[in-house]
Design a protein around this motif. Structure first.
Motif, PDB file in Angstrom:
ATOM      1  N   TRP A   1       0.830  -1.215   0.000  1.00 48.71           N
ATOM      2  CA  TRP A   1       0.000   0.000   0.000  1.00 48.71           C
ATOM      3  C   TRP A   1       0.862   1.263   0.000  1.00 48.71           C
ATOM      4  O   TRP A   1       0.602   2.211  -0.743  1.00 48.71           O
ATOM      5  N   LEU A   2       1.910   1.269   0.818  1.00 48.01           N
ATOM      6  CA  LEU A   2       2.796   2.438   0.863  1.00 48.01           C
ATOM      7  C   LEU A   2       3.596   2.568  -0.434  1.00 48.01           C
ATOM      8  O   LEU A   2       3.844   3.672  -0.917  1.00 48.01           O
ATOM      9  N   GLY A   3       4.010   1.427  -0.986  1.00 49.73           N
ATOM     10  CA  GLY A   3       4.800   1.457  -2.207  1.00 49.73           C
ATOM     11  C   GLY A   3       4.070   2.059  -3.387  1.00 49.73           C
ATOM     12  O   GLY A   3       4.670   2.707  -4.241  1.00 49.73           O
ATOM     13  N   ARG A   4       2.750   1.860  -3.438  1.00 52.43           N
ATOM     14  CA  ARG A   4       1.993   2.418  -4.560  1.00 52.43           C
ATOM     15  C   ARG A   4       1.304   3.727  -4.188  1.00 52.43           C
ATOM     16  O   ARG A   4       0.446   4.206  -4.927  1.00 52.43           O
ATOM     17  N   ALA A   5       1.698   4.294  -3.031  1.00 46.43           N
ATOM     18  CA  ALA A   5       1.122   5.569  -2.564  1.00 46.43           C
ATOM     19  C   ALA A   5      -0.401   5.462  -2.480  1.00 46.43           C
ATOM     20  O   ALA A   5      -1.137   6.221  -3.104  1.00 46.43           O
ATOM     21  N   GLY A   6      -0.865   4.504  -1.699  1.00 46.86           N
ATOM     22  CA  GLY A   6      -2.302   4.225  -1.614  1.00 46.86           C
ATOM     23  C   GLY A   6      -3.153   5.383  -1.151  1.00 46.86           C
ATOM     24  O   GLY A   6      -4.367   5.399  -1.392  1.00 46.86           O
ATOM     25  N   TRP A   7      -2.545   6.356  -0.489  1.00 47.04           N
ATOM     26  CA  TRP A   7      -3.322   7.518  -0.020  1.00 47.04           C
ATOM     27  C   TRP A   7      -3.826   8.371  -1.187  1.00 47.04           C
ATOM     28  O   TRP A   7      -4.699   9.192  -0.997  1.00 47.04           O
ATOM     29  N   ASN A   8      -3.238   8.151  -2.369  1.00 42.69           N
ATOM     30  CA  ASN A   8      -3.692   8.894  -3.554  1.00 42.69           C
ATOM     31  C   ASN A   8      -4.870   8.209  -4.245  1.00 42.69           C
ATOM     32  O   ASN A   8      -5.443   8.770  -5.179  1.00 42.69           O
ATOM     33  N   GLU A   9      -5.206   7.007  -3.816  1.00 45.02           N
ATOM     34  CA  GLU A   9      -6.299   6.271  -4.425  1.00 45.02           C
ATOM     35  C   GLU A   9      -7.610   6.585  -3.698  1.00 45.02           C
ATOM     36  O   GLU A   9      -7.632   6.735  -2.475  1.00 45.02           O
ATOM     37  N   GLN A  10      -8.676   6.660  -4.464  1.00 44.51           N
ATOM     38  CA  GLN A  10      -9.984   6.966  -3.896  1.00 44.51           C
ATOM     39  C   GLN A  10     -10.688   5.671  -3.505  1.00 44.51           C
ATOM     40  O   GLN A  10     -10.989   4.844  -4.358  1.00 44.51           O
ATOM     41  N   PRO A  11     -10.931   5.451  -2.214  1.00 43.57           N
ATOM     42  CA  PRO A  11     -11.597   4.210  -1.815  1.00 43.57           C
ATOM     43  C   PRO A  11     -13.054   4.171  -2.278  1.00 43.57           C
ATOM     44  O   PRO A  11     -13.729   5.199  -2.348  1.00 43.57           O
ATOM     45  N   THR A  12     -13.506   2.980  -2.607  1.00 45.99           N
ATOM     46  CA  THR A  12     -14.918   2.802  -2.994  1.00 45.99           C
ATOM     47  C   THR A  12     -15.744   2.685  -1.724  1.00 45.99           C
ATOM     48  O   THR A  12     -15.652   1.701  -1.006  1.00 45.99           O
ATOM     49  N   GLN A  13     -16.529   3.693  -1.458  1.00 49.54           N
ATOM     50  CA  GLN A  13     -17.290   3.728  -0.214  1.00 49.54           C
ATOM     51  C   GLN A  13     -18.563   2.873  -0.333  1.00 49.54           C
ATOM     52  O   GLN A  13     -19.684   3.352  -0.259  1.00 49.54           O
TER      53      GLN A  13
END
Length: 246
Positions: free
Chosen positions: A221-233
């Motif tokens: 998750w950190l390697g692909r910069a997961g914070w930039n991805e929009q979670p499906t709510q």
């Protein structure tokens, strides 16, 4: 020394040819560090450095070079670099010393000429001023900048270390903390942004179904910069079919 002068033939040396790309990059960073400080290719006490010291000085961690390579070796706690330009360092030091002695001889000759002309007091004043300003102003400026930079970097590193504890506690799946911490320290994104993103992702169906089976590893998750991805709510409850009576 302010320049790295490495003979191009070293790129064909078996020790260099047999090393990996990552080892070559780490070696070059360490050569630059030793060249600037003229340590003759030895980093004394490197094994005892903290993660913060490694990041500030070399931009990496001890775990990256803990094993020996053809490009370096360990002697106790000291790190020794192979293919270091010892001859060039010796040449630079010798030239610097010769220049210093030459300048000293010229200064003494001028003092003697002034004394011969009967202006002894003036010679003493010049000699005193020369001693007071013997340290180049440019060197003093660089030392001040270096102290300020290291102090600032040290403070930032301390803050990131404290932030990591908060970030790690926010991960629902805690696996391989060492590699995860390294990835976190390489990024400049704020800890709060990561924590907020993890909170959002932890509420999604993707991360909650099957007892969290589909939660990615922290390193992934950190390697692909997961914070930039929009979670499906979309939660499991929202996906349940709506019952109606006809």
């Amino acid at each position: 020394m302010n320049w790295i002068n490495i003979n191009t033939s070293q790129s064909r040396d078996p020790r260099y040819m047999d090393s990996t790309w990552l080892e070559r990059g780490a070696w070059l960073s360490m050569v630059a560090y030793c060249t600037e400080r003229e340590t003759a290719g030895v980093i004394v006490g490197a094994r005892l450095w903290t993660d913060r010291q490694w990041l500030i000085a070399l931009g990496g961690l001890l775990t990256d070079i803990s094993r020996e390579s053809g490009l370096w070796s360990w002697s106790g706690d000291d790190l020794h670099l192979e293919l270091y330009p010892h001859d060039m360092q010796a040449t630079v030091i010798a030239r610097r010393e010769a220049g210093r002695k030459g300048g000293q001889v010229k200064s003494e000759a001028k003092t003697e000429a002034v004394r011969a002309n009967g202006n002894v007091e003036k010679a003493k004043q010049k000699q005193s001023k020369s001693k007071a300003t013997s340290k180049p102003k440019e060197m003093e400026r660089k030392e001040k900048e270096s102290k300020y930079t290291l102090s600032y970097q040290s403070a930032v590193a301390d803050e990131r270390e404290r932030d990591w504890e908060k970030v790690w506690s926010a991960f629902p799946k805690k696996i391989d903390e060492i590699k995860s911490k390294k990835l976190f320290l390489e990024h400049t994104v704020s800890a709060q942004r990561i924590i907020d993103s993890l909170t959002d992702w932890s509420a999604t169906d993707e991360w909650t179904r099957d007892n969290g089976r589909w939660i990615p590893l922290p390193t992934t998750w950190l390697g692909r910069a997961g914070w930039n991805e929009q979670p499906t709510q979309i939660t499991q409850r929202q996906k349940e079919p709506v019952r109606c009576t006809l």
